[in-house]
Design an enzyme around this catalytic site. Structure first.
Site, PDB file in Angstrom:
ATOM      1  CG  ASP A 103      20.586 -66.921 -51.075  1.00  0.00           C
ATOM      2  OD1 ASP A 103      19.878 -66.678 -50.080  1.00  0.00           O
ATOM      3  OD2 ASP A 103      21.681 -67.504 -51.004  1.00  0.00           O
ATOM      4  CD  GLU A 104      22.881 -70.474 -53.287  1.00  0.00           C
ATOM      5  OE1 GLU A 104      23.837 -70.691 -54.049  1.00  0.00           O
ATOM      6  OE2 GLU A 104      22.994 -70.469 -52.051  1.00  0.00           O
ATOM      7  CB  ALA A 105      14.371 -70.555 -52.584  1.00  0.00           C
TER       8      ALA A 105
END
Ligand code: TNX
Length: 466
Positions: free
Chosen positions: A277-279
């Site tokens: 996530d949220e890379a």
């Protein structure tokens, strides 16, 4: 006395019978057939060959299904597997009134979805083995069968990994966690003990190592994992999306393979969660390179990869499970993964995030996905949530509890109860058996029980608490 339908999650079929109540007294004994004794013991009554509360393996149906017959003469519990007997124990405990009386009649029950989970973030704030055990005790009452542990993040690394000792020596110690206030880590033995305790209660542990983002703690411990190999600062603030493993570096994959091999070896369950996530600090091309290298490693060590749904930006093996967590009304990647054979775990933040505040003034929690009052957590359906993700594509549902603002087990419980029972009912009960007015009446009876068990909960004004 309770009513036969005073159960959360609502059973599939409930047939009350007048005059068939049975009262459990100090003299009541349990009779356990072959293979049933260990599970029957969870009822807390002595065993005896002529007991009138009878537990037996038998019949067919899914492992978790069970039948429960309460008559004036006794109780009969039947299930095809121990998991079903355990579920029946939970139902009996819920039905047992203060004087020990069980309402007469028959319940036949089975889950809608195989996966009914809750995630606990032990990275932003660590929770000890004993605290997690207490949490497991509280969630199994609602037939939750997966506990996902978020074991690593920017602020801390919580599982000892052989060959990479600084992960926990440096990033699991004092000074870690949000504001440096949530130190601690699990040794391999601690983790194994948690897995064992959970399995005894038919809960599968799903370990998560979040990558390629959310890795500042790993890079702080091992500067060789950064882009230029230089030491970086420790971070204990709550920013997200700033750290990344290096997709073009072989050191990255040596590290990741060691971690996946170790975590897989410690984990008997089928799932290994790789985050994803949220890379925002990983270029899209690098993200694809990284996931394309790492997904097969999970398979190599015998596990099914679970990942936050951003993972579905790459072509997934059909055993991989995207976990949808956002608030948007559609997600192309998740729908594409379903079209190519994947199953999905539903965790939309605006319904299932237990770290969202109940109301704007609530003392704990965040509000980026809005407030999640109990009716919001209850009144939705996972099969209606995303285009291209129908009922048959759902492995199940999971509620997620991120711990940026939580400092104690009591905080964790306050955010969990009563919202987790709402999500548990969505995961277990048929759509036709669900009703908000019925749920709020049933959940109201938990106030005295949670109080007695020492479990903190939020007295939401949407419920007329008993
Ligand atoms: C988003 S949900 C995150 C977490 C935060 C959470 C807070 C997800 C996959 N990532 O890093 O803790 O919001 O609600």
């Amino acid at each position: 006395m309770r009513r036969l339908d005073d159960v959360i999650p609502a059973p599939v079929s409930v047939t009350p019978a007048d005059g068939a109540d049975f009262t459990i007294t100090a003299d009541t004994r349990v009779q356990a057939g072959p293979g049933a004794a260990e599970v029957a013991a969870f009822l807390g009554l002595p065993l005896s060959e002529d007991g009138v509360v009878r537990f037996a393996l038998g019949g067919d149906g899914p492992d978790e299904s069970y039948e429960l017959d309460i008559t004036a003469g006794g109780v009969a519990v039947t299930a095809p597997a121990p998991a079903g007997l355990f579920n029946a124990v939970q139902t009996i405990k819920q039905l047992r009134g203060d004087d020990g009386t069980l309402p007469g009649g028959r319940i036949a029950d089975r889950p809608r979805f195989a996966y009914r989970g809750v995630m606990l973030d032990v990275a932003r704030h660590f929770f000890t083995v004993d605290e997690v055990k207490a949490y497991i005790d509280a969630i199994v009452a609602f037939k939750i069968n997966h506990l996902h542990l978020h074991l690593s993040d920017d602020q801390g690394w919580r599982l000892e990994i052989a060959g990479w000792p600084r992960l926990t020596e440096v990033s699991g110690q004092s000074g870690t966690g949000v504001d440096g206030e949530g130190p601690g880590f699990y040794t391999g033995d601690h983790y194994t003990e948690l897995v064992r305790y959970a399995a005894e209660r038919f809960v599968t542990i799903v370990p998560e190592i979040d990558m390629p983002g959310h890795v500042n703690a790993a890079q702080f411990a091992y500067p060789s994992l950064t882009a230029d190999g230089q030491p970086i600062a420790q971070r204990t603030d709550t920013e997200v999306g700033y750290s990344s493993l290096v997709a073009g570096s072989e050191t990255t994959y040596a590290f990741v393979e060691d971690v996946i091999r170790e975590v897989a070896a410690l984990t008997p369950g089928p799932f290994l969660h790789i985050g994803g996530d949220e890379a925002q600090a990983t270029a899209a091309e690098d993200y694809r390179t990284f996931m394309t290298r790492v997904l097969p490693l999970v398979g190599k060590y015998g596990k099914r990869a679970v990942g936050w749904h951003e993972m579905a930006a790459v072509d997934l093996p059909d055993t991989a499970v995207p976990q949808f967590w956002r608030t948007e009304a559609a997600d192309e990647g998740t729908a594409r993964a379903v079209a190519s054979g994947s199953q999905v775990i539903m965790s939309p933040a605006d319904r299932t995030y237990l770290d969202m505040k109940y109301d704007p003034d609530f003392r704990l929690g965040l509000d980026w996905a809005g407030c999640v009052e109990l009716d919001r957590a209850y009144d939705w359906d996972p099969a209606d949530r995303l285009p291209g993700v129908p009922e048959h594509a759902l492995l199940g549902v999971e509620a997620a509890l991120w711990s940026e603002t939580l400092r104690s087990l009591a905080d964790v419980q306050t955010m969990t109860f009563p919202r987790l029972p709402a999500i548990a009912e969505i995961g277990w009960s048929p759509r036709s058996a669900r009703d908000w007015q019925s749920f709020r009446r049933r959940v109201a009876t938990y106030a005295p029980r949670w109080q007695e068990a020492g479990i903190a909960f939020h007295r939401t004004p949407t419920v007329d608490w008993v």
